[in-house]
Scaffold this motif. Structure first.
Motif, mmCIF file in Angstrom:
data_model
loop_
_atom_site.group_PDB
_atom_site.id
_atom_site.type_symbol
_atom_site.label_atom_id
_atom_site.label_comp_id
_atom_site.label_asym_id
_atom_site.label_seq_id
_atom_site.Cartn_x
_atom_site.Cartn_y
_atom_site.Cartn_z
ATOM 1 N N TYR A 1 32.122 32.126 44.900
ATOM 2 C CA TYR A 1 32.342 33.343 45.380
ATOM 3 C C TYR A 1 33.051 34.624 44.749
ATOM 4 O O TYR A 1 33.830 34.551 44.830
ATOM 5 C CB TYR A 1 32.638 32.409 46.507
ATOM 6 C CG TYR A 1 31.875 31.272 47.280
ATOM 7 C CD1 TYR A 1 31.098 31.844 48.830
ATOM 8 C CD2 TYR A 1 32.232 30.480 47.591
ATOM 9 C CE1 TYR A 1 30.220 31.024 49.304
ATOM 10 C CE2 TYR A 1 31.568 29.173 48.044
ATOM 11 C CZ TYR A 1 30.817 29.902 48.610
ATOM 12 O OH TYR A 1 29.644 28.587 49.676
ATOM 13 N N LEU A 2 32.088 35.412 45.553
ATOM 14 C CA LEU A 2 32.456 36.806 44.954
ATOM 15 C C LEU A 2 33.897 37.262 46.185
ATOM 16 O O LEU A 2 33.126 37.220 47.419
ATOM 17 C CB LEU A 2 31.936 38.310 44.719
ATOM 18 C CG LEU A 2 32.119 39.194 44.376
ATOM 19 C CD1 LEU A 2 31.758 39.258 42.166
ATOM 20 C CD2 LEU A 2 31.105 40.602 44.546
ATOM 21 N N THR A 3 35.360 37.647 45.849
ATOM 22 C CA THR A 3 35.794 37.132 46.489
ATOM 23 C C THR A 3 36.219 39.327 47.009
ATOM 24 O O THR A 3 36.577 39.636 47.677
ATOM 25 C CB THR A 3 37.285 36.424 46.282
ATOM 26 O OG1 THR A 3 37.450 37.145 45.191
ATOM 27 C CG2 THR A 3 36.673 35.185 46.409
ATOM 28 N N PRO B 1 38.992 31.815 41.767
ATOM 29 C CA PRO B 1 39.815 31.260 40.890
ATOM 30 C C PRO B 1 40.082 29.702 41.697
ATOM 31 O O PRO B 1 40.365 29.110 40.329
ATOM 32 C CB PRO B 1 40.493 32.159 40.484
ATOM 33 C CG PRO B 1 41.309 32.726 41.385
ATOM 34 C CD PRO B 1 39.907 32.901 42.322
ATOM 35 N N ARG B 2 40.545 29.185 42.395
ATOM 36 C CA ARG B 2 40.838 28.400 42.843
ATOM 37 C C ARG B 2 40.336 26.368 42.087
ATOM 38 O O ARG B 2 41.461 25.872 41.918
ATOM 39 C CB ARG B 2 40.501 28.255 44.541
ATOM 40 C CG ARG B 2 41.680 28.885 45.733
ATOM 41 C CD ARG B 2 41.867 28.762 46.230
ATOM 42 N NE ARG B 2 40.429 29.097 46.852
ATOM 43 C CZ ARG B 2 39.792 29.425 48.330
ATOM 44 N NH1 ARG B 2 41.061 28.846 49.121
ATOM 45 N NH2 ARG B 2 38.341 29.033 48.835
ATOM 46 N N GLU C 1 41.813 26.682 38.806
ATOM 47 C CA GLU C 1 42.962 26.446 38.219
ATOM 48 C C GLU C 1 43.688 25.111 38.508
ATOM 49 O O GLU C 1 44.182 23.866 38.050
ATOM 50 C CB GLU C 1 44.284 27.375 39.871
ATOM 51 C CG GLU C 1 43.723 28.955 39.579
ATOM 52 C CD GLU C 1 44.885 29.046 40.726
ATOM 53 O OE1 GLU C 1 44.044 28.761 41.769
ATOM 54 O OE2 GLU C 1 44.901 30.568 40.327
ATOM 55 N N ILE C 2 42.463 24.416 39.735
ATOM 56 C CA ILE C 2 42.919 23.000 39.658
ATOM 57 C C ILE C 2 42.113 22.092 38.725
ATOM 58 O O ILE C 2 42.937 21.126 38.278
ATOM 59 C CB ILE C 2 41.764 22.749 41.462
ATOM 60 C CG1 ILE C 2 42.035 22.763 42.172
ATOM 61 C CG2 ILE C 2 41.526 20.861 41.432
ATOM 62 C CD1 ILE C 2 41.624 22.489 43.312
ATOM 63 N N ASN C 3 40.988 22.704 37.507
ATOM 64 C CA ASN C 3 40.340 22.115 36.392
ATOM 65 C C ASN C 3 41.535 22.514 35.789
ATOM 66 O O ASN C 3 41.825 21.457 34.631
ATOM 67 C CB ASN C 3 39.066 22.397 35.865
ATOM 68 C CG ASN C 3 38.215 22.120 37.217
ATOM 69 O OD1 ASN C 3 37.976 21.294 38.152
ATOM 70 N ND2 ASN C 3 36.587 23.102 37.112
ATOM 71 N N LYS C 4 42.249 23.529 35.325
ATOM 72 C CA LYS C 4 43.522 23.578 34.228
ATOM 73 C C LYS C 4 44.225 22.659 34.500
ATOM 74 O O LYS C 4 44.901 21.718 33.728
ATOM 75 C CB LYS C 4 43.711 24.823 34.523
ATOM 76 C CG LYS C 4 44.815 25.160 33.371
ATOM 77 C CD LYS C 4 45.576 26.415 33.601
ATOM 78 C CE LYS C 4 46.562 27.068 32.251
ATOM 79 N NZ LYS C 4 46.997 28.640 32.833
ATOM 80 N N LEU D 1 39.388 30.971 33.937
ATOM 81 C CA LEU D 1 40.137 32.042 35.002
ATOM 82 C C LEU D 1 40.174 33.687 34.525
ATOM 83 O O LEU D 1 40.017 34.468 35.665
ATOM 84 C CB LEU D 1 41.568 31.568 35.193
ATOM 85 C CG LEU D 1 42.230 30.241 35.452
ATOM 86 C CD1 LEU D 1 43.118 29.779 35.462
ATOM 87 C CD2 LEU D 1 41.565 30.246 36.918
ATOM 88 N N THR D 2 40.014 33.487 32.888
ATOM 89 C CA THR D 2 39.709 35.541 33.017
ATOM 90 C C THR D 2 38.596 35.793 33.638
ATOM 91 O O THR D 2 38.414 37.008 33.823
ATOM 92 C CB THR D 2 40.186 35.252 30.978
ATOM 93 O OG1 THR D 2 41.015 35.187 31.112
ATOM 94 C CG2 THR D 2 40.303 36.968 31.053
#
Length: 410
Positions: A86-88, A109-110, A113-116, A182-183
């Motif tokens: 989603y574009l935030t 990015p959530r 972030e969880i995948n990382k 994330l980048t």
């Protein structure tokens, strides 16, 4: 007897009528002959035709190539999302100038972030397993040296260590991919330029195949103009470019009413368009004032070379017809003769004569509609070819013309 007498008495009247008719016809023939003779005399005695003439002079003539060009930006980038989400947020205003690396948009990015975090946990687990495997391998190595364990057990442990090391490397690669994602969530400008109208609003779900993308960035300065030249003119251009010359290029408005910008030729296409027989060229412009707008149509004039001290005549003096290219040369006895010439480049007002005419000779510039070879003339006004009708200075005597105002191609 009385009837016959009346018939014979009418014969003199009939003969008299025939005689009158014959006299009338003879008079008409005489009048026609007189009219033809006097008309021929009037024709041969026509007065000399009044014409305007100019004297051919020596001057410099620029060799110009003109073409219709298109303003082509150095870089036009359609910014596409690298991943889904989603574009935030959108960090630019429409029509804003942005620098390279400036923030444009944000994707949620959530999930990445969880995948990382999951990949980091798997890395920690595999690193612990690797440490245990290496400790076991060290113990098995000592036992193997003492001949206390089987050879197969020692070999299997070495393979276990190698497999665990590979698993750790894979975990690190997954973490690197998550960091890259994330980048990608933080979208920045890949080039400096001007952003266009917003293509996607915040709240939309975007993917890698989202069309037409997030935004389009166009580099405004410097910019280029792309145009074509005919194959017959390519040889002279290549000769000058291969000699290291920087050919000046001037861009004019679409209606040729004003000069927009000046630049230089910097690139030629490596192929010729067989359908049109033209080659595409590209000129670069600093465009500091941004007067050249992307995809704008402009008129292009490129100075290829300058003919030094060549014979110049007003362009209307050069005619084309059955003899080829020719001029009406004014003779000393106030007659004209058709004189074949080889015309060269022209700037619209004057034309260079490569051969067939010498400086100082007079040529007819106006009033040549009914002229023919050997016709008698009367020169109304004679002026040097280098002097314009509005009092412009002559181009001879080593004076150079302003090639920027030229209007025709060589």
């Amino acid at each position: 007897m009385s009837a016959n007498t009346a018939q014979w008495s009418g014969h003199p009247h009939r003969r008299r009528g025939v005689l009158i008719v014959a006299v009338v016809i003879l008079l008409l023939v005489v009048l026609m002959v007189v009219h033809l003779l006097t008309g021929q005399k009037a024709k041969t005695g026509q007065p000399p035709q009044v014409v305007s003439a100019a004297t051919a002079t020596l001057g410099d003539m620029p060799e110009l190539l003109t073409a219709l060009g298109t303003v082509t930006p150095v870089a036009t980038v359609n910014v596409l999302p690298q991943l889904s989400g989603y574009l935030t947020a959108v960090g630019y205003q429409e029509g804003q100038d942005v620098e390279r690396g400036q923030f444009l948009a944000q994707i949620d990015p959530r999930q990445y972030e969880i995948n990382k975090q999951q990949a980091e946990a798997q890395l920690a687990k595999d690193q612990a397993t690797l440490e245990q495997a290496r400790t076991d391998l060290a113990r098995y190595t000592q036992l193997h040296e003492q001949k206390s364990i089987a050879e197969q057990t020692y070999t299997d442990q070495k393979f276990t260590v190698a497999q665990t090391e590979a698993a750790v490397k894979a975990d690190k690669a997954v973490i690197a991919q998550d960091e890259l994602n994330l980048t990608y969530c933080h979208i920045t400008a890949p080039v400096a330029g001007r952003v266009g109208l917003r293509l996607v609003d915040p709240g939309n779900y975007v993917t890698q195949s989202t069309s037409p993308g997030i935004v389009t960035i166009t580099q405004m300065k410097p910019t280029t103009v792309q145009f074509t030249v005919p194959q017959n003119a390519l040889g002279k251009v290549l000769q000058r470019v291969n000699a290291g010359a920087k050919l000046p290029v001037t861009a004019y408005s679409s209606d040729n009413s004003k000069q927009i910008a000046t630049g230089t030729l910097y690139a030629l296409s490596n192929q010729m368009a067989t359908s049109t027989g033209t080659v595409t060229l590209r000129a670069t412009f600093a465009n500091d004032d941004e007067s050249l707008f992307p995809n704008e149509f402009v008129n292009v004039r490129m100075l290829v070379d300058t003919l030094q001290k060549t014979v110049l005549v007003p362009t209307p003096a050069v005619q084309s017809g059955a003899p080829g290219d020719y001029v009406y040369l004014v003779n000393a006895d106030q007659t004209v003769s058709v004189h074949k010439v080889t015309p060269g480049p022209s700037d619209g007002q004057f034309t260079a004569i490569l051969s067939g005419l010498d400086a100082g000779q007079q040529v007819v510039t106006d009033g040549m509609d009914r002229l023919s070879d050997g016709a008698k003339i009367k020169v109304a006004q004679a002026h040097p070819a280098g002097a314009g009708s509005m009092g412009a200075p002559p181009a001879g005597n080593g004076g150079k013309r302003k090639h920027g105002s030229a209007n025709t191609s060589s």
